[in-house]
Design an enzyme around this catalytic site. Structure first.
Site, PDB file in Angstrom:
ATOM      1  N   GLU A 192    -148.969  -4.884   0.179  1.00 45.35           N
ATOM      2  CA  GLU A 192    -150.157  -5.738  -0.013  1.00 45.35           C
ATOM      3  C   GLU A 192    -151.185  -5.136  -0.962  1.00 45.35           C
ATOM      4  O   GLU A 192    -151.765  -5.863  -1.772  1.00 45.35           O
ATOM      5  CB  GLU A 192    -150.830  -6.068   1.342  1.00 45.35           C
ATOM      6  CG  GLU A 192    -151.140  -4.839   2.145  1.00 45.35           C
ATOM      7  CD  GLU A 192    -152.314  -4.924   3.126  1.00 45.35           C
ATOM      8  OE1 GLU A 192    -152.251  -4.177   4.086  1.00 45.35           O
ATOM      9  OE2 GLU A 192    -153.290  -5.666   2.913  1.00 45.35           O
ATOM     10  N   ASP A 208    -143.736  -1.928   6.693  1.00 48.94           N
ATOM     11  CA  ASP A 208    -144.461  -2.817   7.609  1.00 48.94           C
ATOM     12  C   ASP A 208    -143.911  -4.244   7.558  1.00 48.94           C
ATOM     13  O   ASP A 208    -144.120  -5.024   8.487  1.00 48.94           O
ATOM     14  CB  ASP A 208    -145.955  -2.845   7.256  1.00 48.94           C
ATOM     15  CG  ASP A 208    -146.647  -1.515   7.535  1.00 48.94           C
ATOM     16  OD1 ASP A 208    -145.990  -0.607   8.076  1.00 48.94           O
ATOM     17  OD2 ASP A 208    -147.833  -1.394   7.218  1.00 48.94           O
ATOM     18  N   ARG A 262    -138.459   9.495  33.383  1.00 48.12           N
ATOM     19  CA  ARG A 262    -139.785   9.497  32.759  1.00 48.12           C
ATOM     20  C   ARG A 262    -140.078   8.174  32.046  1.00 48.12           C
ATOM     21  O   ARG A 262    -139.161   7.430  31.718  1.00 48.12           O
ATOM     22  CB  ARG A 262    -139.845  10.596  31.682  1.00 48.12           C
ATOM     23  CG  ARG A 262    -139.959  11.979  32.232  1.00 48.12           C
ATOM     24  CD  ARG A 262    -139.831  12.991  31.111  1.00 48.12           C
ATOM     25  NE  ARG A 262    -140.075  14.336  31.608  1.00 48.12           N
ATOM     26  CZ  ARG A 262    -139.629  15.437  31.020  1.00 48.12           C
ATOM     27  NH1 ARG A 262    -138.921  15.355  29.908  1.00 48.12           N
ATOM     28  NH2 ARG A 262    -139.899  16.620  31.526  1.00 48.12           N
ATOM     29  N   MET A 292    -144.929   3.019  13.169  1.00 51.67           N
ATOM     30  CA  MET A 292    -145.898   2.558  12.169  1.00 51.67           C
ATOM     31  C   MET A 292    -146.021   1.030  12.209  1.00 51.67           C
ATOM     32  O   MET A 292    -145.192   0.345  12.811  1.00 51.67           O
ATOM     33  CB  MET A 292    -145.497   3.034  10.782  1.00 51.67           C
ATOM     34  CG  MET A 292    -145.846   4.493  10.539  1.00 51.67           C
ATOM     35  SD  MET A 292    -145.500   4.947   8.828  1.00 51.67           S
ATOM     36  CE  MET A 292    -146.132   6.619   8.794  1.00 51.67           C
ATOM     37  N   GLU A 334    -148.726   1.592  15.898  1.00 52.91           N
ATOM     38  CA  GLU A 334    -149.950   2.390  15.686  1.00 52.91           C
ATOM     39  C   GLU A 334    -151.198   1.514  15.544  1.00 52.91           C
ATOM     40  O   GLU A 334    -152.300   1.938  15.827  1.00 52.91           O
ATOM     41  CB  GLU A 334    -149.799   3.267  14.434  1.00 52.91           C
ATOM     42  CG  GLU A 334    -149.600   2.422  13.188  1.00 52.91           C
ATOM     43  CD  GLU A 334    -149.530   3.196  11.885  1.00 52.91           C
ATOM     44  OE1 GLU A 334    -149.683   4.416  11.891  1.00 52.91           O
ATOM     45  OE2 GLU A 334    -149.326   2.530  10.855  1.00 52.91           O
ATOM     46  N   ARG A 363    -144.179  10.987  28.534  1.00 56.15           N
ATOM     47  CA  ARG A 363    -144.183  11.757  27.288  1.00 56.15           C
ATOM     48  C   ARG A 363    -144.440  10.789  26.136  1.00 56.15           C
ATOM     49  O   ARG A 363    -144.156   9.596  26.241  1.00 56.15           O
ATOM     50  CB  ARG A 363    -142.825  12.417  27.038  1.00 56.15           C
ATOM     51  CG  ARG A 363    -142.456  13.500  28.018  1.00 56.15           C
ATOM     52  CD  ARG A 363    -143.274  14.771  27.795  1.00 56.15           C
ATOM     53  NE  ARG A 363    -142.792  15.866  28.605  1.00 56.15           N
ATOM     54  CZ  ARG A 363    -143.153  16.107  29.868  1.00 56.15           C
ATOM     55  NH1 ARG A 363    -144.010  15.291  30.471  1.00 56.15           N
ATOM     56  NH2 ARG A 363    -142.668  17.144  30.517  1.00 56.15           N
TER      57      ARG A 363
END
Ligand code: F6P
Length: 344
Positions: free
Chosen positions: A102, A127, A162, A169, A222, A269
């Site tokens: 972009e 992305d 766990r 990203m 993120e 974690r």
């Protein structure tokens, strides 16, 4: 004809395949090719050198970009724009092929719209959020890396009972989180498109445990929106020349893992995949996509169809106006997120 090629923004595997395709098709038409180094920064600094056949030999499968990349935005300053226009003429360029996402394509759009610079675009970004193309170069390789990581993390999460939070990203769009999460069997996904909450994920994990699933994989984009988590401008630090903050500074995955452990008592974690998603050899899909888009970009130059980018729609490569492509962001449809929720 003398054609400049540049790669801007974050690198992705497949850029070299695209550069090779642009150059090789250019050579077919007898064009002189020029390497504009380090994105738009090369046009600003006049860092422009011949792009030869030997330079594009043996690079199809190699990650990164032989041209270098940067997040330089010439439109931050009118004087810099003027320097770019001067360099364009001084180096005898007749057109520029800009390979980017972009931001890079946004600059190409402005050079074309405001200064009539003959540019064509090629969409790349892991992305996958450029409007007008079904896929951007680099996305397939990135989600393949994410899927591979999720496969590996499943076995250790299961062995130790766990919750493992995997931060991927994706600044404004959750393509990597949702497609990677779908392919890798994620038990919960946080994305920028659908606001999630720690309360919901914790309840979901507890219910999974009650039903006998003693481990979980949670994918966090993120750029995800999570109701209970906010960051101040200060925490996020300086912005780049396009006004973006560094999302890795949020440490969102780590916060989610810590909160899950605190709220549920399940040992957690966090794994941040980071730039691993932008490394390695491009997949078959990215090599072929980059090759098709790169070749088509030169066809656009040959036809004098400037102000367009080469786009993949269905299985066809078509011209798509840069102005429209950079008018916003292609986010993930809620239906696809709902489909992924079936498997939570
Ligand atoms: O723009 C693509 C992207 O991969 C984003 O998903 C991510 O936020 C950013 O690049 C990270 O970029 P940098 O290389 O500057 O750390």
């Amino acid at each position: 004809m003398r054609i400049g090629v540049l790669t801007g923004g974050g690198d992705v595997p497949g850029l070299n395949a695209a550069i090779r395709a642009v150059a090789r098709r250019g050579f077919v038409y007898g064009y002189e090719m020029r390497a504009v180094k380090n994105g738009w920064g090369g046009l600003v600094e006049g860092n422009i050198v011949p792009l030869t056949r030997s330079m594009v030999s043996g690079i199809l499968h190699v990650g990164g970009t032989i041209l270098g990349a940067s997040r330089v935005n010439p439109f931050r300053d009118k004087a810099v724009v003027r320097v770019c226009l001067e360099n364009f003429h001084e180096f005898g360029l007749d057109a520029i092929v800009a390979i980017g996402g972009e931001d890079t394509l946004g600059v190409a759009t402005r050079f074309y719209e405001e200064h009539q610079m003959p540019v064509v675009g090629v969409p790349k970004t892991m992305d996958n959020d450029v409007i007008g193309t079904d896929y951007c170069i680099g996305f397939d390789t990135a989600v393949t890396t994410v899927t591979d990581a999720l496969d590996k993390l499943h076995t250790t999460a299961s062995a130790h009972h766990r919750a493992i939070v995997v931060e991927v990203m994706g600044r404004h769009a959750g393509w990597v989180a949702i497609i990677g999460g779908l392919a890798g069997g994620a038990d919960y996904i946080f994305t920028p498109e659908v606001e999630g909450s720690l309360k919901d994920v914790c309840e979901h994990l507890k219910s999974r445990w009650r039903q006998g699933s003693t481990f979980s994989i949670i994918v966090v984009s993120e750029g995800a929106k999570i109701r209970e988590i906010e960051y101040s401008e200060e925490e996020l630090g300086d912005k780049d020349e396009f006004g973006h903050v560094r999302l890795d500074r949020r440490g969102l995955g780590e916060t989610v893992a810590r909160e899950i452990e605190r709220r549920t008592g399940f040992e957690s974690r966090c794994v941040v995949l980071g730039h691993l998603q932008r490394g390695g050899s491009p997949t078959v899909f990215d090599r072929v996509l980059a090759t098709r888009l790169g070749v088509y970009a030169i066809e656009l130059v040959k036809e004098g169809k400037f102000g367009y980018m080469a786009a993949l729609q269905g299985n066809k490569v078509v011209p798509f106006p840069l102005k429209e492509a950079t008018s916003g962001i292609k986010t993930v449809d809620v239906e696809l997120y709902e489909l992924a929720q079936t498997f939570f």
